[in-house]
Design a protein around this motif. Sequence first.
Motif, PDB file in Angstrom:
ATOM      1  N   VAL A 274       1.027  -1.297  -0.055  1.00  0.00           N
ATOM      2  CA  VAL A 274       0.107   0.096  -0.006  1.00  0.00           C
ATOM      3  C   VAL A 274       0.889   1.121  -0.312  1.00  0.00           C
ATOM      4  CG1 VAL A 274      -1.769  -1.044   1.246  1.00  0.00           C
ATOM      5  CG2 VAL A 274      -0.107   0.014   2.420  1.00  0.00           C
ATOM      6  N   VAL A 275       0.414   2.455  -0.778  1.00  0.00           N
ATOM      7  CA  VAL A 275       0.894   3.636  -0.649  1.00  0.00           C
ATOM      8  C   VAL A 275      -0.343   4.495  -0.113  1.00  0.00           C
ATOM      9  CG1 VAL A 275       2.051   5.609  -1.820  1.00  0.00           C
ATOM     10  CG2 VAL A 275       2.311   3.000  -2.652  1.00  0.00           C
ATOM     11  N   PRO A 276       0.192   5.150   1.017  1.00  0.00           N
ATOM     12  CA  PRO A 276      -0.748   6.009   1.811  1.00  0.00           C
ATOM     13  C   PRO A 276      -0.666   7.383   0.998  1.00  0.00           C
ATOM     14  CG  PRO A 276       1.024   5.676   3.226  1.00  0.00           C
ATOM     15  CD  PRO A 276       1.191   4.829   1.997  1.00  0.00           C
ATOM     16  N   ALA A 277      -1.927   8.041   1.101  1.00  0.00           N
ATOM     17  CA  ALA A 277      -1.886   9.335   0.612  1.00  0.00           C
ATOM     18  C   ALA A 277      -2.672  10.166   1.351  1.00  0.00           C
ATOM     19  CB  ALA A 277      -2.068   9.440  -0.997  1.00  0.00           C
ATOM     20  N   ALA A 278      -2.581  11.522   2.125  1.00  0.00           N
ATOM     21  CA  ALA A 278      -3.659  12.074   2.685  1.00  0.00           C
ATOM     22  C   ALA A 278      -3.997  13.466   2.145  1.00  0.00           C
ATOM     23  CB  ALA A 278      -3.252  12.272   4.172  1.00  0.00           C
ATOM     24  N   THR A 279      -3.084  13.946   1.322  1.00  0.00           N
ATOM     25  CA  THR A 279      -3.520  15.255   0.599  1.00  0.00           C
ATOM     26  C   THR A 279      -3.166  15.061  -0.879  1.00  0.00           C
ATOM     27  OG1 THR A 279      -1.095  16.014   0.640  1.00  0.00           O
ATOM     28  CG2 THR A 279      -2.533  16.219   2.633  1.00  0.00           C
ATOM     29  N   LEU A 280      -3.722  16.086  -1.541  1.00  0.00           N
ATOM     30  CA  LEU A 280      -3.372  16.119  -3.081  1.00  0.00           C
ATOM     31  C   LEU A 280      -2.012  16.087  -3.323  1.00  0.00           C
ATOM     32  CD1 LEU A 280      -6.116  18.683  -4.568  1.00  0.00           C
ATOM     33  CD2 LEU A 280      -5.878  16.314  -5.063  1.00  0.00           C
ATOM     34  N   GLY A 313     -16.672  19.055  -8.147  1.00  0.00           N
ATOM     35  CA  GLY A 313     -15.930  20.345  -7.942  1.00  0.00           C
ATOM     36  C   GLY A 313     -14.194  20.241  -8.630  1.00  0.00           C
ATOM     37  N   GLU A 314     -13.539  21.205  -8.201  1.00  0.00           N
ATOM     38  CA  GLU A 314     -11.966  21.194  -8.608  1.00  0.00           C
ATOM     39  C   GLU A 314     -11.193  20.021  -7.873  1.00  0.00           C
ATOM     40  OE1 GLU A 314     -10.145  24.831  -8.227  1.00  0.00           O
ATOM     41  OE2 GLU A 314     -11.718  25.848  -9.616  1.00  0.00           O
ATOM     42  N   ARG A 315     -11.846  19.967  -6.539  1.00  0.00           N
ATOM     43  CA  ARG A 315     -11.127  18.748  -5.713  1.00  0.00           C
ATOM     44  C   ARG A 315     -11.434  17.248  -6.443  1.00  0.00           C
ATOM     45  NH1 ARG A 315     -14.019  15.335  -3.049  1.00  0.00           N
ATOM     46  NH2 ARG A 315     -13.125  13.995  -1.602  1.00  0.00           N
ATOM     47  N   ASP A 316     -12.622  17.117  -7.022  1.00  0.00           N
ATOM     48  CA  ASP A 316     -13.112  15.891  -7.484  1.00  0.00           C
ATOM     49  C   ASP A 316     -12.211  15.708  -8.465  1.00  0.00           C
ATOM     50  OD1 ASP A 316     -15.077  15.223  -5.521  1.00  0.00           O
ATOM     51  OD2 ASP A 316     -16.174  17.069  -6.513  1.00  0.00           O
ATOM     52  N   HIS A 317     -12.027  16.521  -9.614  1.00  0.00           N
ATOM     53  CA  HIS A 317     -11.606  16.390 -10.794  1.00  0.00           C
ATOM     54  C   HIS A 317     -10.035  16.053 -10.618  1.00  0.00           C
ATOM     55  CE1 HIS A 317     -14.975  17.162 -13.304  1.00  0.00           C
ATOM     56  NE2 HIS A 317     -15.169  18.300 -12.857  1.00  0.00           N
ATOM     57  N   ALA A 318      -9.212  16.748  -9.468  1.00  0.00           N
ATOM     58  CA  ALA A 318      -8.006  16.707  -9.532  1.00  0.00           C
ATOM     59  C   ALA A 318      -7.499  15.443  -8.806  1.00  0.00           C
ATOM     60  CB  ALA A 318      -7.595  17.928  -8.390  1.00  0.00           C
ATOM     61  N   ILE A 319      -8.485  14.859  -7.926  1.00  0.00           N
ATOM     62  CA  ILE A 319      -8.259  13.537  -7.480  1.00  0.00           C
ATOM     63  C   ILE A 319      -8.362  12.314  -8.468  1.00  0.00           C
ATOM     64  CG2 ILE A 319      -8.931  11.656  -5.725  1.00  0.00           C
ATOM     65  CD1 ILE A 319      -9.736  13.984  -3.928  1.00  0.00           C
TER      66      ILE A 319
END
Length: 578
Positions: A274-280, A313-319
Amino acid sequence: MSNRDNECGPTHSIDGGNHAQASTEQNFGDYLQSFADREGCDLSTLLVEIRSWYNGFAFSRRGETVYNPFSLLLLLDGQDFRNYWFESGTPTFLIQLIQNQHYDIRQLDDLNVGELAFSSYDIERLQVLPLLYQTGYLTIKGYDPERQLYRLGYPNREIVASAAQPGLHGPRTVRKQRHHEITICVEDDMHTQLTRHLHKLSVEIGCRPVGSPANQAAAAYMRDVFSALGLVVEEQTYACTGWQCAGAWLSAGGDALPVEANAFSPACDVTATVVPAATLTELAAADLTDRIALLHGELVNEPLAPKSWFLAGERDHAIIGLLESKRPAAVLAPPPPTPQYEQFTADWELEIPAATTPVAVIERLLAQPALLHLRLDCAKYPATAANIVARKPGARPPGAPPQRMALMAHFDTRFNTPGALDNAGSAAALLALAETLRGAVLPFDLEFIAFDSEEYLPIGDDEYVRRAGEASFAEVALAINMDGAGYVHGPNTVARFNTSPALTARLEAIVARYPALQWTEPWPQSNHSTFSFRGVPALAFSSQGAFNLAHFPTDTMDKVSVEKLAEVVALVREIVAS
């Protein structure tokens, strides 16, 4: 639809139509000639009279009519035209049912009915109309294939005479029955109507996500009820994506861990780190090739909107952009903290396996990284869905421009819920409104829209817009949506959009007569946005606390107050009438 073309007739039946007439002449020629001589007429005249009295029973939309042979034999034996119907017996329970439900069957000729009218045989709640059909008091007189409606009426003069008998209508003051009310076997009590529709959608059909057989059954039910009411019904069928999942499995270091496949996830069977990620920023820097992305923190503070959703929104498209470019073997995330969503993703356009595991498992994997084995036994498949749009033309003055009021509710659910509050209750209210408004004379058209595919990606709205055309929204005087109305533990609420000062004042005056109902702030997450985003005046009915229950397995019928649904129906009816 049942195979009514092959359905058998009443107990006393012989071959139909011309065959019946030919068989009668062949087998009873001597009796008929003797009868004609006694009557002082020729044989052909006698046969016409016999047919008008004792023929006419039809049990197929294509079939020929048949005689009642019991009456025919008594006629030939006694050579006297009269009513022999009761000599063949009339069930006592039918007479009692007619009297108890206060029906006057003298008023039941020439009804237009849908298929539902033939199939209401709940032994606990028997209805008069299907029994009258089965016992021969009513028969099929014609069929409208475009509207899928049967026309029922009295078979012959003998039945007309029988229907006039005092025992076959209530001894007390009899309410006049409106034809289409009877055709779907709807009792006058609003509570009964709402309960029946709610039970059908949330219990008998149950979980009905877009593209599923249950979803198609719900659409058929909405269509059949609208049709039985005599409305002009359009079935707006469109392509969608169905999904099924046989199971999900997750293990780490030999320990089985709880996991659930996210809706519309593709299948996978991977063993990976696994590779964790908490932020963009962390997600952008991560190497996810052949690894499982373990998302947490601010990345999962809200569910990930489908990438084609108009509210993404922008967050959704970025993820989504980062995940699609990095192509992890799978995505694992905890449930979002927002109350109405259990899964981080639910997007049939996202071709990355995705699953949800409890926060405690995420915390364990963050503290003790391990090789994971994730198996999702899922499959997407091409399917169809359908909006059901029923229309009632108004009585517009000559030369008046087209104008309509749109009433709507969606009937689909998420995959893990029977969807009683979201949204069987409001769909039941829509059907009840169609019933209560169908006889209203209004200066504008009414449109009842049962939307499909509201829950995941509103392609049902897209199909409605495509068929209606953008220009048609200028004709909508008011759009009223019901989504989540009737929560047993909270008051009904209403929000308004784009209403002029004059319309606002009129609406507030009407709503003030319903003191339990509360105004609330505008919210966009439902079908009314298709109208309000185009500048159409709109109202959205829901109930306080509904969002905390929606989308969960606990959204069952006992969470819906039928009395509160009836409040919404009464209020919307008053708004329409005003």
